[in-house]
Design an enzyme around this catalytic site. Structure first.
Site, PDB file in Angstrom:
ATOM      1  N   SER A 171       0.857  -1.196   0.032  1.00  0.00           N
ATOM      2  CA  SER A 171       0.032   0.030  -0.054  1.00  0.00           C
ATOM      3  C   SER A 171       0.877   1.287   0.054  1.00  0.00           C
ATOM      4  O   SER A 171       2.232   1.141   0.386  1.00  0.00           O
ATOM      5  CB  SER A 171      -1.025   0.162   1.113  1.00  0.00           C
ATOM      6  OG  SER A 171       0.074   0.125   2.467  1.00  0.00           O
ATOM      7  N   LEU A 207       3.008  -1.280   5.105  1.00  0.00           N
ATOM      8  CA  LEU A 207       2.368   0.267   5.452  1.00  0.00           C
ATOM      9  C   LEU A 207       3.365   1.041   5.339  1.00  0.00           C
ATOM     10  O   LEU A 207       4.459   0.791   5.898  1.00  0.00           O
ATOM     11  CB  LEU A 207       1.431  -0.319   6.763  1.00  0.00           C
ATOM     12  CG  LEU A 207       1.175   1.155   7.398  1.00  0.00           C
ATOM     13  CD1 LEU A 207      -0.027   1.934   6.385  1.00  0.00           C
ATOM     14  CD2 LEU A 207       0.622   0.759   8.754  1.00  0.00           C
ATOM     15  N   ILE A 232       7.059  -2.475   7.253  1.00  0.00           N
ATOM     16  CA  ILE A 232       6.820  -0.985   7.104  1.00  0.00           C
ATOM     17  C   ILE A 232       7.688  -0.593   6.067  1.00  0.00           C
ATOM     18  O   ILE A 232       8.856  -0.711   5.922  1.00  0.00           O
ATOM     19  CB  ILE A 232       7.526  -0.565   8.632  1.00  0.00           C
ATOM     20  CG1 ILE A 232       6.865  -1.057   9.534  1.00  0.00           C
ATOM     21  CG2 ILE A 232       7.329   1.082   8.602  1.00  0.00           C
ATOM     22  CD1 ILE A 232       5.175  -0.908   9.715  1.00  0.00           C
ATOM     23  N   LYS A 233       7.074   0.416   5.094  1.00  0.00           N
ATOM     24  CA  LYS A 233       7.643   0.931   4.053  1.00  0.00           C
ATOM     25  C   LYS A 233       8.525   2.163   4.287  1.00  0.00           C
ATOM     26  O   LYS A 233       7.972   3.055   5.115  1.00  0.00           O
ATOM     27  CB  LYS A 233       6.755   1.360   2.859  1.00  0.00           C
ATOM     28  CG  LYS A 233       6.199   0.006   2.068  1.00  0.00           C
ATOM     29  CD  LYS A 233       5.097   0.439   1.388  1.00  0.00           C
ATOM     30  CE  LYS A 233       5.768   0.764  -0.175  1.00  0.00           C
ATOM     31  NZ  LYS A 233       4.684   0.782  -1.024  1.00  0.00           N
ATOM     32  N   ILE A 234       9.740   2.205   4.065  1.00  0.00           N
ATOM     33  CA  ILE A 234      10.654   3.518   4.173  1.00  0.00           C
ATOM     34  C   ILE A 234      11.241   3.957   2.848  1.00  0.00           C
ATOM     35  O   ILE A 234      11.924   2.755   2.212  1.00  0.00           O
ATOM     36  CB  ILE A 234      11.747   3.202   5.261  1.00  0.00           C
ATOM     37  CG1 ILE A 234      10.988   2.719   6.564  1.00  0.00           C
ATOM     38  CG2 ILE A 234      12.780   4.275   5.449  1.00  0.00           C
ATOM     39  CD1 ILE A 234      12.380   2.716   7.825  1.00  0.00           C
TER      40      ILE A 234
END
Length: 365
Positions: free
Chosen positions: A45, A110, A141-143
């Site tokens: 997402s 996310l 977790i998207k960074i």
């Protein structure tokens, strides 16, 4: 009955993840159906996807009202909505996550706030906060893989988070990201903590490269290379992946249970109507990679896609294509930096729109 064409991709060692989420696809059973029938093995997402989900349906209205009382800011309210969706999606993918090789797939991503793309410490803090809020071992977790993001990626990995590094366009930056991942694992191991349950992907954005480069190719008299530069870059990235995750340094981590950070192909829907709509998916199928695709591309591939072991074909040609660019005076490094800068902006704008939509909804009687 012939095997589902999307499922065939998995037989070549590549996982297909869905680049989309909303409440309807979760609650209707459509997401579970994509897992069962198409072999979809994860979800990604981003702010633009959530903006579309929240502003184009009434599914979130009641929760916006309920969360408004406790949320200090609209951004906090948004993450309350997003975390609820991500938890449900993680639960739907739990069987995939827990299958024969636990943690091989089944991840749901996310992203931290796009406003933090150039802020290291704030990114670290929010990544840890979202990790705890979702509280699922199969969340990623998207960074963003910006220069300031590299230290955040290393720290997050050292803290035991699964990380999806997003917004990668250039080969040097991709190699920097592999260094951040490996260093993070080394930091964690040195602290006496386990590294066998950590997973990460590096998301390499493709079709946007060709959108910028193709008009330049016409100007330079190289029209035959249109639609090929992004694919060539991806193949060269895979060469880096194979080199980096085959060193003695890596093998020490692997002996402690570490998993390679897989390359993930993003932005693989064709932006040019002259190209086949499954062009990028078909060109980059290969072992130990992921391709995240929107629903329409999954449907297109199911209908007329051709699955084959294509990623390592024509590596010499990929090298030649990038050399031709250089000879023609096209600075691919400058272009990929431009794309990164524009990518940050492309996520900021829908996020701003999303926060305004939440504000508008809160103010409705």
């Amino acid at each position: 009955m012939s095997e589902n064409k999307v499922k065939q991709i998995h037989s070549f060692g590549q996982s297909i993840w869905l680049d989309f989420i909303d409440r309807e696809i979760i609650s209707s059973g459509k997401l579970k159906k994509l897992i069962d029938e198409d072999g979809v093995r994860g979800v990604t997402s981003n702010p633009a996807i959530f903006e579309k989900a929240i502003t184009s349906s009434s599914d979130y209205d009641a929760d916006i009202k309920a969360l408004a009382a406790d949320s200090k800011t609209n951004e906090e309210l948004f993450f309350g909505l997003a975390v609820a969706d991500i938890k449900k999606a993680c639960d739907i993918f739990s069987d995939v996550y827990n299958e024969e090789v636990k943690g091989a797939d089944g991840y749901v991503s996310l992203e931290v706030s796009p406003f933090l793309a150039l802020k290291t410490d704030e990114t670290i803090a929010q990544a840890l906060e979202l990790w705890k809020a979702v509280d699922r071992e199969n969340v990623m977790i998207k960074i963003p893989g910006t220069q300031p993001g590299l230290a955040a990626i290393r720290k997050a990995i050292s803290e035991g988070l699964n990380i999806n590094v997003t917004l990668l366009f250039g080969l040097q930056r991709y190699e920097d990201v592999t260094e951040a991942y490996i260093s993070g694992l080394e930091d964690r191991l040195a602290a006496g903590k386990p590294i066998d349950s950590i997973a990460s992907v590096a998301s390499f954005f493709l079709s946007r490269i060709d959108v910028i480069v193709d008009p330049l190719l016409d100007e330079k008299g190289l029209p035959e290379l249109k639609g090929e530069v992004a694919i060539a870059s991806a193949k060269k990235a895979y060469e880096i992946y194979k080199r980096v995750f085959n060193t003695e340094r890596w093998k020490k981590l692997e002996a402690a249970g570490a998993k390679p950070q897989r390359l993930l192909w993003a932005s693989t829907s064709s932006k040019n109507p002259a190209f086949k709509d499954t062009k990028y998916v078909e060109a980059l199928i290969g072992k130990d990679t992921v391709d995240t695709v929107p629903l329409e591309t999954i449907e297109a591939f199911r209908d007329h896609g051709v699955a084959g072991d294509t990623l390592e074909l024509g590596l010499d040609n990929a090298t030649e294509i990038l050399e031709k660019l250089k000879s023609a005076g096209i600075d691919i490094d400058a272009i990929t930096q431009q794309l990164e800068d524009e990518g940050i902006e492309k996520f900021n704008k829908p996020f701003e729109k999303l926060l305004q939509a939440i504000e508008d909804q809160k103010n409705k009687v």
